[in-house]
Design an enzyme around this catalytic site. Structure first.
Site, short mmCIF file in Angstrom:
data_model
loop_
_atom_site.label_atom_id
_atom_site.label_comp_id
_atom_site.label_asym_id
_atom_site.label_seq_id
_atom_site.Cartn_x
_atom_site.Cartn_y
_atom_site.Cartn_z
N HIS A 44 0.94 -1.29 0.12
CA HIS A 44 0.16 0.20 -0.09
C HIS A 44 0.99 1.17 -0.14
O HIS A 44 1.91 1.06 -0.09
CB HIS A 44 -1.00 0.10 1.13
CG HIS A 44 -0.31 0.05 2.60
ND1 HIS A 44 0.52 0.88 3.14
CD2 HIS A 44 -0.54 -1.01 3.55
CE1 HIS A 44 0.74 0.39 4.27
NE2 HIS A 44 0.33 -0.75 4.44
N HIS A 70 4.07 1.28 2.32
CA HIS A 70 5.32 0.63 1.64
C HIS A 70 5.91 1.47 0.62
O HIS A 70 7.12 1.20 0.34
CB HIS A 70 4.99 -0.90 1.26
CG HIS A 70 3.94 -1.72 2.28
ND1 HIS A 70 2.82 -2.06 2.17
CD2 HIS A 70 4.50 -1.81 3.40
CE1 HIS A 70 2.47 -2.92 3.17
NE2 HIS A 70 3.41 -2.63 3.97
N CYS A 89 2.35 -8.93 22.32
CA CYS A 89 1.48 -8.34 21.27
C CYS A 89 1.92 -9.06 20.15
O CYS A 89 2.81 -8.98 19.41
CB CYS A 89 1.82 -6.94 21.09
SG CYS A 89 0.74 -6.13 19.63
N CYS A 118 2.85 -6.74 17.00
CA CYS A 118 4.29 -6.28 17.05
C CYS A 118 5.25 -7.54 16.93
O CYS A 118 6.51 -7.48 16.57
CB CYS A 118 4.78 -5.62 18.28
SG CYS A 118 3.67 -4.11 18.52
N CYS A 160 -1.72 -2.03 23.45
CA CYS A 160 -0.61 -1.66 22.60
C CYS A 160 -1.01 -0.68 21.59
O CYS A 160 -2.14 -0.32 21.12
CB CYS A 160 -0.13 -2.73 21.67
SG CYS A 160 0.64 -2.40 19.96
N HIS A 189 -1.57 -1.49 17.92
CA HIS A 189 -2.54 -2.35 17.40
C HIS A 189 -3.83 -2.45 18.15
O HIS A 189 -4.64 -3.24 17.87
CB HIS A 189 -2.20 -3.89 17.41
CG HIS A 189 -0.75 -3.88 16.50
ND1 HIS A 189 0.47 -3.85 16.90
CD2 HIS A 189 -0.80 -4.13 15.05
CE1 HIS A 189 1.25 -3.80 15.78
NE2 HIS A 189 0.81 -4.09 14.81
N LYS A 241 -6.15 7.01 10.36
CA LYS A 241 -5.19 6.16 10.06
C LYS A 241 -5.72 5.30 8.90
O LYS A 241 -6.76 5.05 8.70
CB LYS A 241 -5.20 5.25 11.40
CG LYS A 241 -3.98 4.55 11.55
CD LYS A 241 -4.18 3.86 12.76
CE LYS A 241 -2.85 2.80 12.70
NZ LYS A 241 -2.30 2.17 13.67
N LYS A 282 -6.80 -1.80 7.20
CA LYS A 282 -7.63 -2.55 6.36
C LYS A 282 -9.12 -2.54 7.13
O LYS A 282 -9.93 -2.53 6.27
CB LYS A 282 -7.19 -3.98 6.50
CG LYS A 282 -6.62 -4.55 5.37
CD LYS A 282 -6.54 -6.08 5.70
CE LYS A 282 -5.36 -6.94 4.83
NZ LYS A 282 -5.03 -8.06 5.16
#
Ligand code: MSP
Length: 647
Positions: free
Chosen positions: A17, A20, A125, A128, A142, A145, A294, A297
């Site tokens: 995405h 990246h 987690c 992570c 976390c 996440h 943010k 997905k």
């Protein structure tokens, strides 16, 4: 000089995405820039294919881990050419040579007693893939996440990371450029001010089998970070390949802030244990959000780089991400913003300048670069142009070197603005009318061609396709292929007589924003939220972006007859326009001349006292103690080219 540029190796549990793409574009642009500086560059990216997350994703997809990782790794690899990204090596952690190197390193570190076996209880987690400390949690979760980590007790192998804590602190202090930008260096130092725990480097095969087996205990596989970080060594053939000897000392890692800790703490201490030098520099950038939320997905707003390339073209995408994000800080993607950059910066500023200049060379001097008159008399304008363009090349170089890409591009666009003004002030179409002004015409057009050539050279790393087109149109194809940045420093780089070709528009205008499907869905959600009354009184980033704020230079000012309040201003933004402003009680007209103010440039024209006004000057309104008001026009703190956008 050797340079070794790397991106993180991406987890294959998601398709590529915008995030990246950004890191990999940055690494590609920087690699091309270093090559332009004459360096011998090796650029590596790749995929991280072991661990719990991947095993789970494969199971969810109903595939074996092997088949699954092959498929997604191929999707990553296939994305890069669409973005004009050309890595020298694409590594996979499932490559046989990588697996062997990881095992050799583990054995060695174990033999020297830097790895021990022990029981551990901690908060794990899964997102992570590591244990988190209490301090890292936000309200028990976390922060990345947003789930509460799971308490786990198990026996595992540990790396004596704490042994290297003091060394690392000293090293970071002694090497101020080791972690940049500075905010991340400070973050790491602050983290290191607390005692460092040893690093758990294994997972029992009872819990995970998709990993590299520990060479000294088959009941365990390697923890994914110990496996992943070593890619930077195996990719250059550690320990025996000459590429390792050549490139390791020159390693520059590019990452986002999410993986700062593994790169700034685990990795240097691991290298120290292996008796290897740390990498040269770690460059840490912020996060891309979408329309200020943010990207994720679950929100369904993930921006796919290929959709953007289809809509705007690859060079627009590369330019946009570098120009829009201040390296180190978060940035927000919006279809409006990319459309505005495409049409304003690229189609208008650069594209028009280029085609207009070439058309004039074609029309007035038969399509070849004229000789600049030897010993010709240069006007102050010519000198300003020469010194500004030379200064631009120097600034560009310094900013690119420190990863301040948005500043490097700002510097280039200031030069583009100056060239556009140079054309207007020197009006080649007027010079062409009088034969006694032929010499002047030649000088002006040759300066234009030369400055465009320099712009072509500096844009090469960012927009390789566009720069190649520009070079061809300038008759400089061969020179472009072997160009170095110093070619942009010398005046006289484009010889008189060079035959100029024709160029279609470099950036055909895109009329309507093309919304990636995912963003459209996310917008719908945002709209529903707004309709539900949440966020009342606030405007969206898109609404703000719709206002075109520009720096405008006041070139003339006079009182409007029969009005106490109004002044008629002539401003350049950069084209001339008239603005009628209600500031006559606060400013003498002559005091305003030369001031650079901020105007709303896309306001519908209106007539004030019969005078058409095309825009509005922004001013601060202060209420004084006696109940009266005072207006102060907004200006910019430093000298900025008229027409610059205020964002
Ligand atoms: N596999 C590990 C990295 C191992 S490196 C030895 C990993 N992979 S990842 O697929 O999650 O990629 C994380 C990286 O992707 C970030 O550091 C960044 O380079 C890029 N990005 C992912 N999402 C991003 C944004 N929303 N914005 C900017 N970059 C982001 O972590």
């Amino acid at each position: 000089m050797p340079t070794y540029v790397t991106t993180p190796i991406y987890y294959v549990n998601a398709m590529p995405h915008l995030g990246h793409a950004y890191t990999t574009i940055v690494a590609d642009v920087y690699s091309r820039f270093r090559r332009l500086c004459g360096d011998d560059v090796r650029f590596q990216t790749g995929t991280d294919e072991h661990g719990e997350k991947i095993a789970e994703a494969a199971a969810k997809a109903g595939e074996t881990p092997r088949a699954y990782v092959d498929r997604i790794a191929a999707a990553f690899r296939a994305t890069w050419p669409h973005l004009s990204i050309l890595p020298d090596h694409v590594i996979r952690t499932t490559d046989a040579d990588h697996i062997k190197t990881v095992q050799d390193i583990l054995q060695r570190v174990y033999d020297q007693d830097d790895i021990y076996f022990s029981e551990y209880s901690g908060l794990y987690c899964k997102g992570c893939e590591r244990f988190l400390t209490e301090k890292e949690l936000v309200e028990g979760r976390c922060p990345d996440h947003l789930v509460a980590p799971k308490p786990i007790t198990e026996q595992n192998y540990f790396f004596r990371m704490s042994n290297y804590q003091e060394w690392l602190i000293d090293y970071i202090h002694a090497n101020p450029d080791f972690i940049t930008p500075e905010r991340y260096r400070n973050e790491v130092l602050s983290f290191l001010s607390e005692p460092l725990e040893d690093l758990c480097i294994s997972r029992p095969t009872s819990r995970l089998t998709w990993g590299i087996p520990l060479p000294f205990d088959p009941n365990f596989v390697t923890y994914v970070w110990f496996d992943a970080l070593i890619n930077y060594l195996t990719g250059i053939g550690y320990p025996d390949d000459p590429n390792f000897a050549r490139y390791w000392a020159a390693a520059e890692h590019v990452i986002a802030k999410d993986i700062l800790k593994p790169h700034a703490i685990y990795w240097p201490t691991m290298l120290r244990a292996m008796e290897l030098e740390p990498y040269q520099r770690l460059h840490v950038h912020g996060y891309w959000n979408v329309d200020a939320t943010k990207m994720s997905k679950s929100l369904g707003n993930v921006v796919r780089p290929r959709e953007l390339v289809e809509a705007y073209g690859v060079d627009t995408v590369r330019y946009f991400v570098l120009r829009e994000m201040s390296f180190g800080l978060d940035a927000s993607f919006s279809s409006n913003a990319i459309l505005a950059r495409h049409n304003a910066d690229l189609a208008n500023d650069l594209g028009n300048l280029f085609s207009r200049s070439l058309a004039m060379i074609d029309k007035y001097v038969g399509g070849h670069v004229p000789e600049r008159e030897s010993g010709g008399v240069f006007t102050p304008d010519d000198r300003e142009l020469m010194s500004a363009v030379s200064a631009m090349v120097a600034e560009y170089r310094a900013y690119m070197d420190e990863f301040a890409f948005h500043r490097a591009l700002q510097a280039v666009w200031e030069a583009i603005g100056l060239l556009n003004r140079y054309i207007v002030t020197n009006a080649p179409w007027e010079l062409a009318k009088h034969s006694r002004q032929t010499e002047r015409l030649h000088t002006v057009l040759s300066f234009l061609a030369e400055a465009l050539w320099k712009i072509t050279l500096v844009l090469g790393p960012v927009m390789p396709g566009t720069a190649a087109k520009m070079a061809t149109a300038l008759g400089m194809t061969g020179q472009f292929a072997s160009a170095v940045i110093d070619d942009a420093v010398i005046w006289g780089g484009i010889p008189g007589g060079t035959v100029i070709g024709k160029s279609g528009p470099l950036f055909p205008r895109v009329e309507k924003e093309v919304e990636p499907a995912a963003v459209a869905t996310a917008k719908q959600l945002a709209k529903e939220e707004a309709d539900s009354g949440l966020g009342e009184g606030l405007i969206s980033f898109d609404q703000f972006k719709a206002i075109d704020l520009r720096v405008a230079e006041i070139v003339a000012a006079e009182k409007v007859a029969k009005s106490d309040r109004l002044l008629k201003l002539t401003v350049k933004a950069p084209e001339e326009r008239t603005i009628v402003a209600g500031i006559a009680q606060y400013y003498r007209p002559e005091a305003l001349i030369g001031q650079k103010v901020i105007v709303v440039a896309n306001l519908k024209p209106a007539k004030l006292m019969g005078i058409p006004s095309q825009g509005m000057v922004l001013a601060a309104k202060e209420r004084l103690a006696d109940g009266t008001e005072r207006l102060v026009v907004t200006t910019v703190a430093e000298s900025v080219a008229a027409g610059s956008q205020v964002t």
